[in-house]
Write an enzyme that holds these catalytic residues in place. Structure first.
Site, PDB file in Angstrom:
ATOM      1  N   LYS A 118      40.272  56.500  51.331  1.00 15.39           N
ATOM      2  CA  LYS A 118      39.216  57.527  50.705  1.00 15.39           C
ATOM      3  C   LYS A 118      38.403  58.426  51.526  1.00 15.39           C
ATOM      4  CE  LYS A 118      38.457  53.958  46.919  1.00 15.39           C
ATOM      5  NZ  LYS A 118      38.812  52.665  47.610  1.00 15.39           N
ATOM      6  N   LEU A 119      39.116  59.281  52.071  1.00 14.34           N
ATOM      7  CA  LEU A 119      38.592  60.169  53.153  1.00 14.34           C
ATOM      8  C   LEU A 119      37.364  60.947  52.241  1.00 14.34           C
ATOM      9  CD1 LEU A 119      41.675  61.774  55.025  1.00 14.34           C
ATOM     10  CD2 LEU A 119      40.268  59.547  55.582  1.00 14.34           C
ATOM     11  N   TYR A 120      36.350  61.409  53.116  1.00 14.36           N
ATOM     12  CA  TYR A 120      35.315  62.105  52.447  1.00 14.36           C
ATOM     13  C   TYR A 120      34.628  62.622  53.894  1.00 14.36           C
ATOM     14  CZ  TYR A 120      31.263  63.734  49.824  1.00 14.36           C
ATOM     15  OH  TYR A 120      30.163  64.376  49.260  1.00 14.36           O
ATOM     16  N   ASP A 121      34.848  63.836  54.091  1.00 10.06           N
ATOM     17  CA  ASP A 121      34.067  64.610  55.194  1.00 10.06           C
ATOM     18  C   ASP A 121      34.129  66.224  55.034  1.00 10.06           C
ATOM     19  OD1 ASP A 121      33.041  64.888  57.963  1.00 10.06           O
ATOM     20  OD2 ASP A 121      33.622  63.072  58.214  1.00 10.06           O
ATOM     21  N   ILE A 122      33.805  66.751  56.124  1.00 12.41           N
ATOM     22  CA  ILE A 122      33.975  68.201  55.997  1.00 12.41           C
ATOM     23  C   ILE A 122      35.449  68.490  56.163  1.00 12.41           C
ATOM     24  CG2 ILE A 122      31.659  68.822  56.995  1.00 12.41           C
ATOM     25  CD1 ILE A 122      33.119  69.271  59.769  1.00 12.41           C
ATOM     26  N   PRO A 123      35.593  69.959  55.514  1.00 14.36           N
ATOM     27  CA  PRO A 123      37.163  70.040  55.303  1.00 14.36           C
ATOM     28  C   PRO A 123      38.085  69.886  56.704  1.00 14.36           C
ATOM     29  CG  PRO A 123      36.065  71.416  54.059  1.00 14.36           C
ATOM     30  CD  PRO A 123      35.098  70.711  54.959  1.00 14.36           C
ATOM     31  N   THR A 138      36.212  52.666  39.926  1.00 17.16           N
ATOM     32  CA  THR A 138      36.260  51.839  38.554  1.00 17.16           C
ATOM     33  C   THR A 138      35.014  50.894  38.590  1.00 17.16           C
ATOM     34  OG1 THR A 138      37.905  50.911  39.726  1.00 17.16           O
ATOM     35  CG2 THR A 138      38.798  52.192  38.166  1.00 17.16           C
ATOM     36  N   ASP A 153      44.460  53.122  51.687  1.00 21.90           N
ATOM     37  CA  ASP A 153      43.256  53.490  50.758  1.00 21.90           C
ATOM     38  C   ASP A 153      42.198  53.662  51.627  1.00 21.90           C
ATOM     39  OD1 ASP A 153      41.692  53.718  48.659  1.00 21.90           O
ATOM     40  OD2 ASP A 153      41.580  51.417  48.183  1.00 21.90           O
ATOM     41  N   ARG A 158      43.514  44.447  35.006  1.00 26.10           N
ATOM     42  CA  ARG A 158      43.516  42.623  35.001  1.00 26.10           C
ATOM     43  C   ARG A 158      44.631  42.635  34.135  1.00 26.10           C
ATOM     44  NH1 ARG A 158      41.635  43.401  38.844  1.00 26.10           N
ATOM     45  NH2 ARG A 158      39.461  42.804  39.444  1.00 26.10           N
ATOM     46  N   GLY A 180      44.625  43.452  42.641  1.00 24.70           N
ATOM     47  CA  GLY A 180      44.271  42.795  43.804  1.00 24.70           C
ATOM     48  C   GLY A 180      43.956  41.219  43.384  1.00 24.70           C
ATOM     49  N   ARG A 181      42.737  40.890  42.936  1.00 25.30           N
ATOM     50  CA  ARG A 181      42.474  39.450  42.994  1.00 25.30           C
ATOM     51  C   ARG A 181      43.318  38.782  42.051  1.00 25.30           C
ATOM     52  NH1 ARG A 181      36.214  41.392  42.841  1.00 25.30           N
ATOM     53  NH2 ARG A 181      37.318  43.112  42.143  1.00 25.30           N
ATOM     54  N   LYS A 217      49.026  48.112  49.093  1.00 26.89           N
ATOM     55  CA  LYS A 217      47.810  48.572  49.331  1.00 26.89           C
ATOM     56  C   LYS A 217      47.101  48.076  50.617  1.00 26.89           C
ATOM     57  CE  LYS A 217      43.578  49.167  46.957  1.00 26.89           C
ATOM     58  NZ  LYS A 217      42.679  49.080  47.897  1.00 26.89           N
ATOM     59  N   THR A 220      37.722  68.088  59.390  1.00 28.67           N
ATOM     60  CA  THR A 220      37.608  66.641  59.624  1.00 28.67           C
ATOM     61  C   THR A 220      38.623  66.036  58.687  1.00 28.67           C
ATOM     62  OG1 THR A 220      35.716  66.854  60.674  1.00 28.67           O
ATOM     63  CG2 THR A 220      36.238  64.531  60.273  1.00 28.67           C
TER      64      THR A 220
HETATM   65  O1  C5P Z   1      40.731  42.871  43.071  1.00 29.98           O
HETATM   66  P1  C5P Z   1      40.967  44.025  42.405  1.00 29.98           P
HETATM   67  O2  C5P Z   1      42.106  43.934  41.780  1.00 29.98           O
HETATM   68  O3  C5P Z   1      39.814  44.725  41.653  1.00 29.98           O
HETATM   69  O4  C5P Z   1      41.243  45.253  43.472  1.00 29.98           O
HETATM   70  C1  C5P Z   1      41.251  46.566  43.411  1.00 29.98           C
HETATM   71  C2  C5P Z   1      41.492  47.224  44.401  1.00 29.98           C
HETATM   72  O5  C5P Z   1      41.385  48.803  44.191  1.00 29.98           O
HETATM   73  C3  C5P Z   1      40.563  47.185  45.881  1.00 29.98           C
HETATM   74  O6  C5P Z   1      41.098  47.262  46.965  1.00 29.98           O
HETATM   75  C4  C5P Z   1      39.554  48.096  45.531  1.00 29.98           C
HETATM   76  O7  C5P Z   1      38.879  48.616  46.964  1.00 29.98           O
HETATM   77  C5  C5P Z   1      40.379  49.404  45.126  1.00 29.98           C
HETATM   78  N1  C5P Z   1      39.858  50.685  44.575  1.00 29.98           N
HETATM   79  C6  C5P Z   1      39.093  50.599  43.126  1.00 29.98           C
HETATM   80  N2  C5P Z   1      38.513  51.573  42.605  1.00 29.98           N
HETATM   81  C7  C5P Z   1      38.823  52.598  43.001  1.00 29.98           C
HETATM   82  C8  C5P Z   1      39.604  52.721  44.257  1.00 29.98           C
HETATM   83  C9  C5P Z   1      40.111  51.626  44.793  1.00 29.98           C
HETATM   84  O8  C5P Z   1      38.723  49.284  42.764  1.00 29.98           O
HETATM   85  N3  C5P Z   1      38.476  53.725  42.314  1.00 29.98           N
END
Ligand code: C5P
Length: 229
Positions: A61-66, A118, A59, A178, A207-208, A30, A68
């Site tokens: 996350k587009l948000y704009d007018i249709p 989330t 990732d 997690r 991610g983390r 991602k 665009t």
């Molecule tokens: O580090 P972690 O596992 O929390 O990373 C989650 C990833 O998912 C981040 O890159 C975050 O921007 C992305 N994300 C999110 N919640 C969303 C959409 C994307 O946490 N609804």
């Protein structure tokens, strides 16, 4: 279920080093705001050079007018990524316009709609949308489904309910994972792998717990073994 590793490290070099370390695995990667804003197309090209089989989820996350959003979607389809996303709260007309624009494009990427981030808990969410998070996330998912969007970004807590109310083939991708109960950080609605499996999630984003670990390869290996159980 597929594992999608979030490349959220601070520098281009760090992200590339992580991708190189993980190049033997059947995973998605991602690329988010931080690296795409800084590194642009270069990061995508470099990841494909490391392993052409890597599927990339852009990732943004587009948000704009249709119009665009559709223009942006068309440009994204030229980048060679496998998936990108838009916000469901951009509305059904915007989502329809995006899907309409992509319909004649060969090998167009999968498009997902973000329901509720989330990182929202119930109170944060209500302050903006004045509705219960589960109820509204489901409504966003249903709205996205009728526009022809391929699936949603949601919390693992909502995946099964969304599939039951749309279609089993309607994809769910869940951040806030997690895998083995690690620290949640800023995420509020977290889940582990067992729960993600029960909830029929198609893609988990991690991610983390991977990039902050001392041995990312080992964690990825453990996650993948767990997914195939
Ligand atoms: O580090 P972690 O596992 O929390 O990373 C989650 C990833 O998912 C981040 O890159 C975050 O921007 C992305 N994300 C999110 N919640 C969303 C959409 C994307 O946490 N609804």
């Amino acid at each position: 279920m597929k594992l999608c590793v979030a490349l959220d490290l601070p520098t281009f070099e760090d992200n590339i080093a992580l991708a190189k370390e993980l190049k033997a695995y059947d995973i998605w990667l991602k690329v988010g705001f931080r690296s795409y804003i800084r590194d642009g197309k270069k990061i995508l090209e470099e990841l494909k050079a490391i392993n052409p089989k890597f599927d990339i989820f852009l990732d943004l996350k587009l948000y704009d007018i249709p119009n665009t959003m559709a223009d942006a979607a068309e440009e994204i389809s030229k980048l060679g990524v496998s998936m990108f996303n838009v916000h469901a709260s951009s509305g059904t007309v915007a989502m329809q316009t995006v899907m309409e624009r992509l319909k004649d494009i060969k090998n167009a990427p999968i498009v997902l709609a973000v329901t509720a981030l989330t990182s929202f808990d119930d109170d944060n969410f209500k302050a903006i949308y004045h509705e219960d998070i589960n109820k509204k996330a489901l409504q966003f998912a249903k709205d996205a489904y009728v526009t022809g969007i391929n699936g949603v970004v949601c919390s693992a807590h909502e995946s099964r309910m969304i599939k039951e109310n749309t279609d089993n083939a309607f994809l769910t991708l869940t951040p806030g994972i997690r895998p083995f109960g690690e620290d949640a950080g800023d995420q509020k609605r977290v889940a582990d792998i067992t729960m993600a499996k029960k909830e029929l999630v198609d893609f988990i984003v991690v991610g983390r717990p991977i990039y902050k670990s001392k041995n990312p390869k080992e964690i990825v290996q453990r996650i993948l073994s767990n997914l195939s159980l």
